[in-house]
Design a protein around this motif. Sequence first.
Motif, PDB file in Angstrom:
ATOM      1  N   ASP A 136     -42.144 -20.305   2.941  1.00 14.45           N
ATOM      2  CA  ASP A 136     -41.534 -18.980   3.062  1.00 14.45           C
ATOM      3  C   ASP A 136     -40.984 -18.578   1.704  1.00 14.45           C
ATOM      4  OD1 ASP A 136     -40.367 -16.649   3.849  1.00 14.45           O
ATOM      5  OD2 ASP A 136     -38.761 -17.564   5.035  1.00 14.45           O
ATOM      6  N   PHE A 137     -41.926 -18.155   0.814  1.00 18.09           N
ATOM      7  CA  PHE A 137     -41.510 -17.832  -0.537  1.00 18.09           C
ATOM      8  C   PHE A 137     -40.603 -16.614  -0.579  1.00 18.09           C
ATOM      9  CE2 PHE A 137     -43.835 -20.998  -2.686  1.00 18.09           C
ATOM     10  CZ  PHE A 137     -45.042 -21.157  -2.037  1.00 18.09           C
ATOM     11  N   GLY A 138     -40.716 -15.713   0.405  1.00 14.79           N
ATOM     12  CA  GLY A 138     -39.927 -14.491   0.389  1.00 14.79           C
ATOM     13  C   GLY A 138     -38.532 -14.669   0.957  1.00 14.79           C
ATOM     14  N   GLY A 139     -38.235 -15.810   1.574  1.00 17.16           N
ATOM     15  CA  GLY A 139     -36.926 -16.040   2.146  1.00 17.16           C
ATOM     16  C   GLY A 139     -36.612 -15.062   3.262  1.00 17.16           C
ATOM     17  N   SER A 140     -37.622 -14.745   4.113  1.00 13.12           N
ATOM     18  CA  SER A 140     -37.452 -13.710   5.126  1.00 13.12           C
ATOM     19  C   SER A 140     -36.962 -14.243   6.470  1.00 13.12           C
ATOM     20  CB  SER A 140     -38.782 -12.968   5.328  1.00 13.12           C
ATOM     21  OG  SER A 140     -39.786 -13.888   5.745  1.00 13.12           O
ATOM     22  N   ARG A 141     -36.792 -15.544   6.604  1.00 16.62           N
ATOM     23  CA  ARG A 141     -36.377 -16.103   7.893  1.00 16.62           C
ATOM     24  C   ARG A 141     -34.939 -15.686   8.203  1.00 16.62           C
ATOM     25  NH1 ARG A 141     -34.459 -21.322   9.576  1.00 16.62           N
ATOM     26  NH2 ARG A 141     -34.617 -22.083   7.432  1.00 16.62           N
ATOM     27  N   ALA A 142     -34.690 -15.190   9.411  1.00 17.93           N
ATOM     28  CA  ALA A 142     -33.351 -14.763   9.818  1.00 17.93           C
ATOM     29  C   ALA A 142     -32.433 -15.980   9.932  1.00 17.93           C
ATOM     30  CB  ALA A 142     -33.420 -14.038  11.161  1.00 17.93           C
ATOM     31  N   ARG A 143     -31.233 -15.845   9.405  1.00 17.40           N
ATOM     32  CA  ARG A 143     -30.267 -16.935   9.452  1.00 17.40           C
ATOM     33  C   ARG A 143     -28.926 -16.410   9.960  1.00 17.40           C
ATOM     34  NH1 ARG A 143     -32.274 -21.207   6.546  1.00 17.40           N
ATOM     35  NH2 ARG A 143     -33.869 -20.736   4.975  1.00 17.40           N
ATOM     36  N   LYS A 144     -28.329 -17.210  10.825  1.00 20.74           N
ATOM     37  CA  LYS A 144     -26.991 -16.858  11.332  1.00 20.74           C
ATOM     38  C   LYS A 144     -25.970 -17.037  10.206  1.00 20.74           C
ATOM     39  CE  LYS A 144     -23.482 -18.112  14.742  1.00 20.74           C
ATOM     40  NZ  LYS A 144     -23.093 -19.013  15.854  1.00 20.74           N
ATOM     41  N   GLY A 145     -24.977 -16.160  10.186  1.00 23.08           N
ATOM     42  CA  GLY A 145     -23.922 -16.248   9.182  1.00 23.08           C
ATOM     43  C   GLY A 145     -23.053 -17.480   9.381  1.00 23.08           C
ATOM     44  N   GLN A 146     -22.347 -17.849   8.347  1.00 27.66           N
ATOM     45  CA  GLN A 146     -21.511 -19.042   8.392  1.00 27.66           C
ATOM     46  C   GLN A 146     -20.258 -18.814   9.230  1.00 27.66           C
ATOM     47  OE1 GLN A 146     -19.602 -20.244   4.699  1.00 27.66           O
ATOM     48  NE2 GLN A 146     -20.289 -22.331   5.048  1.00 27.66           N
ATOM     49  N   ASP A 147     -19.914 -19.813  10.053  1.00 27.11           N
ATOM     50  CA  ASP A 147     -18.650 -19.756  10.778  1.00 27.11           C
ATOM     51  C   ASP A 147     -17.498 -19.907   9.798  1.00 27.11           C
ATOM     52  OD1 ASP A 147     -20.012 -19.522  13.145  1.00 27.11           O
ATOM     53  OD2 ASP A 147     -19.752 -21.617  13.753  1.00 27.11           O
ATOM     54  N   MET A 148     -16.414 -19.204  10.049  1.00 28.01           N
ATOM     55  CA  MET A 148     -15.243 -19.276   9.192  1.00 28.01           C
ATOM     56  C   MET A 148     -14.061 -19.825   9.987  1.00 28.01           C
ATOM     57  SD  MET A 148     -15.500 -15.650   7.148  1.00 28.01           S
ATOM     58  CE  MET A 148     -13.912 -15.964   6.361  1.00 28.01           C
ATOM     59  N   SER A 149     -13.240 -20.631   9.328  1.00 34.03           N
ATOM     60  CA  SER A 149     -12.063 -21.214   9.977  1.00 34.03           C
ATOM     61  C   SER A 149     -10.815 -20.836   9.190  1.00 34.03           C
ATOM     62  CB  SER A 149     -12.181 -22.745  10.042  1.00 34.03           C
ATOM     63  OG  SER A 149     -13.292 -23.131  10.823  1.00 34.03           O
ATOM     64  N   VAL A 150      -9.805 -20.368   9.895  1.00 35.49           N
ATOM     65  CA  VAL A 150      -8.534 -20.038   9.270  1.00 35.49           C
ATOM     66  C   VAL A 150      -7.399 -20.615  10.103  1.00 35.49           C
ATOM     67  CG1 VAL A 150      -9.360 -17.907   8.196  1.00 35.49           C
ATOM     68  CG2 VAL A 150      -8.356 -17.828  10.470  1.00 35.49           C
ATOM     69  N   GLN A 151      -6.268 -20.826   9.466  1.00 37.15           N
ATOM     70  CA  GLN A 151      -5.087 -21.364  10.145  1.00 37.15           C
ATOM     71  C   GLN A 151      -4.061 -20.256  10.317  1.00 37.15           C
ATOM     72  OE1 GLN A 151      -3.237 -25.302   9.081  1.00 37.15           O
ATOM     73  NE2 GLN A 151      -1.514 -24.032   8.465  1.00 37.15           N
ATOM     74  N   LEU A 152      -3.523 -20.160  11.527  1.00 35.41           N
ATOM     75  CA  LEU A 152      -2.505 -19.160  11.824  1.00 35.41           C
ATOM     76  C   LEU A 152      -1.191 -19.875  12.124  1.00 35.41           C
ATOM     77  CD1 LEU A 152      -1.615 -16.268  12.427  1.00 35.41           C
ATOM     78  CD2 LEU A 152      -2.426 -16.580  14.770  1.00 35.41           C
ATOM     79  N   ASP A 153      -0.204 -19.675  11.259  1.00 36.17           N
ATOM     80  CA  ASP A 153       1.102 -20.285  11.466  1.00 36.17           C
ATOM     81  C   ASP A 153       1.912 -19.459  12.458  1.00 36.17           C
ATOM     82  OD1 ASP A 153       0.442 -22.181   9.625  1.00 36.17           O
ATOM     83  OD2 ASP A 153       1.609 -21.333   7.989  1.00 36.17           O
ATOM     84  N   VAL A 154       2.449 -20.124  13.477  1.00 35.01           N
ATOM     85  CA  VAL A 154       3.332 -19.474  14.443  1.00 35.01           C
ATOM     86  C   VAL A 154       4.585 -20.328  14.577  1.00 35.01           C
ATOM     87  CG1 VAL A 154       1.499 -18.325  15.737  1.00 35.01           C
ATOM     88  CG2 VAL A 154       2.197 -20.631  16.395  1.00 35.01           C
ATOM     89  N   THR A 155       5.708 -19.693  14.878  1.00 33.21           N
ATOM     90  CA  THR A 155       6.934 -20.448  15.065  1.00 33.21           C
ATOM     91  C   THR A 155       6.907 -21.141  16.418  1.00 33.21           C
ATOM     92  OG1 THR A 155       8.146 -18.637  16.125  1.00 33.21           O
ATOM     93  CG2 THR A 155       8.170 -18.719  13.705  1.00 33.21           C
ATOM     94  N   PHE A 156       7.848 -22.062  16.614  1.00 38.68           N
ATOM     95  CA  PHE A 156       7.950 -22.753  17.896  1.00 38.68           C
ATOM     96  C   PHE A 156       8.140 -21.741  19.018  1.00 38.68           C
ATOM     97  CE2 PHE A 156      10.227 -24.659  21.385  1.00 38.68           C
ATOM     98  CZ  PHE A 156       9.642 -25.902  21.551  1.00 38.68           C
ATOM     99  N   ASP A 157       9.036 -20.763  18.803  1.00 38.59           N
ATOM    100  CA  ASP A 157       9.331 -19.762  19.834  1.00 38.59           C
ATOM    101  C   ASP A 157       8.113 -18.890  20.124  1.00 38.59           C
ATOM    102  OD1 ASP A 157      11.935 -20.684  20.027  1.00 38.59           O
ATOM    103  OD2 ASP A 157      12.709 -19.266  18.561  1.00 38.59           O
ATOM    104  N   GLU A 158       7.356 -18.523  19.078  1.00 37.81           N
ATOM    105  CA  GLU A 158       6.163 -17.701  19.281  1.00 37.81           C
ATOM    106  C   GLU A 158       5.115 -18.447  20.100  1.00 37.81           C
ATOM    107  OE1 GLU A 158       6.354 -14.977  15.204  1.00 37.81           O
ATOM    108  OE2 GLU A 158       5.217 -16.861  15.244  1.00 37.81           O
ATOM    109  N   ALA A 159       4.931 -19.728  19.837  1.00 38.37           N
ATOM    110  CA  ALA A 159       3.977 -20.525  20.605  1.00 38.37           C
ATOM    111  C   ALA A 159       4.459 -20.723  22.038  1.00 38.37           C
ATOM    112  CB  ALA A 159       3.768 -21.882  19.933  1.00 38.37           C
ATOM    113  N   PHE A 160       5.760 -20.866  22.220  1.00 37.48           N
ATOM    114  CA  PHE A 160       6.327 -21.089  23.556  1.00 37.48           C
ATOM    115  C   PHE A 160       6.194 -19.837  24.422  1.00 37.48           C
ATOM    116  CE2 PHE A 160       9.724 -21.163  26.699  1.00 37.48           C
ATOM    117  CZ  PHE A 160       9.653 -22.467  27.193  1.00 37.48           C
ATOM    118  N   ASN A 161       6.514 -18.678  23.848  1.00 34.35           N
ATOM    119  CA  ASN A 161       6.536 -17.434  24.619  1.00 34.35           C
ATOM    120  C   ASN A 161       5.237 -16.641  24.553  1.00 34.35           C
ATOM    121  OD1 ASN A 161       9.401 -17.554  25.428  1.00 34.35           O
ATOM    122  ND2 ASN A 161       9.815 -17.307  23.248  1.00 34.35           N
TER     123      ASN A 161
END
Length: 327
Positions: A136-161
Motif C-alpha cells: 500500500d504505497f499510497g497509505g490509503s488504508r483507513a486507520r482508527k485514531g489513537q485513544d487518549m488518556s487523561v487524569q481528572l483530579d477530584v477532591t474527596f468530597d467531589e468523589a463522595f457526592n
Amino acid sequence: MAATAPDYYKTLGVPRTASQDEIKKAFRKLARTHHPDAGGDETKFKEINEAYEVLSDEKKKALYDQYGTANESQIPWGGQGGAGGFSYEDIFGGAGGGSTYTYTTGGGGGGFGGIDWSDILDSIRHGEGAFGTDWDFGGSRARKGQDMSVQLDVTFDEAFNGITKRVTVRIPGKSESDTIEVKVPAGAREGGRLRYKGRGGLGENGGEAGDLLITTHITEHPYFTRDKADVLVDLPINVAEAALGASIVVPTPDGKKVRVKVPAGTQDGKVLTVKGKGAKDIKSKDKDAFGDLKIKVRVETPADMNDEQRKAMEDFLAATPEAVRPW
C-alpha cells in the motif's frame, strides 16, 4: 533552575531534604487547620493541596526539583521524553480551578521525525511491507485514531457526592480544543475510568476517531480515606477513655456527625463500624447500596501531664497488679 511555580516546600513548611513521611505529616497538619470544613481559608487550602500533589508524587517532585515546575510543557527541550514517545501536558479549564492533567502518547506512539512506530509494527504484524503481499504505497488504508488518556483530579468530597466538570482537551490535528462535560458519579473511586467514544485522536484516511479515557484521581482528605465504598477515619482517644469507655461524636463524610460508643477496655487499633455511612457503592446492583464508616481507635498516651494527672496515673499504677504481661 528557573522557578515557574510557587515554592512548594515553603508552602508546606518543610526543607527540600524532607522525606515523604515528613511531607505527608506537614500536609495533614496544615490541611486540618485550613480545610474549609474546619472554617479555614479555601484559597490557602488549595495552595497546600497543590504543593502536596506535586511533592508527594516522585515523578512530579523530581521534575519540580530540577526545573522549578512539574509542568512538562514548561521544561526546556531535551529535559523529558526520548526515543519511542513524547509527553504532552494539557491545561484543563472549567470547574476545578484550572487543574493540570497530563496526556502521554502510548505504546511507542510518536518518535523521531514524526514517525508512528505503532503503525509500522502493526504493518509488520499483518504481513505488509517487504515480506508481505498487502502493498500500500499510497497509505490509503483507513486507520482508527489513537485513544487518549487523561487524569481528572477530584477532591474527596467531589468523589463522595458526585460532580459535573467541564474539561477542555487539545486534540492533536484539530484546530480547536474540545470541551467535554464530565459527570463524575457519587461514590467515584480512585482510578475509575470514564470512556468517551470518538472523542480521542483523529482517524486517518476516513477511519473513525479514537476514544477519550478519563481516569479519576481523588486528592487526599485531612482525615478521611477510602477503601472502595467504605470510608475510613482514625479516632484518637486518651487512656482513660479507652479504659473506662466513652461516648464520642465523630464527623461523617456526608458533612454530618454521629455519636459512637467506645466500650470500656477498648484496645488500640479496634475498629468500630457505622453501617451505611460510607460512600455510594457504584459497583453494587442495588442502586441504594452504601459502604460503611469504619472508625479505627487510636489510644494516645499523654506526653505531658500536670500534677493532678500524674498523681492519678501513679495511683492507678499502684493499684494495678504486676501480672499484666505473660512472662
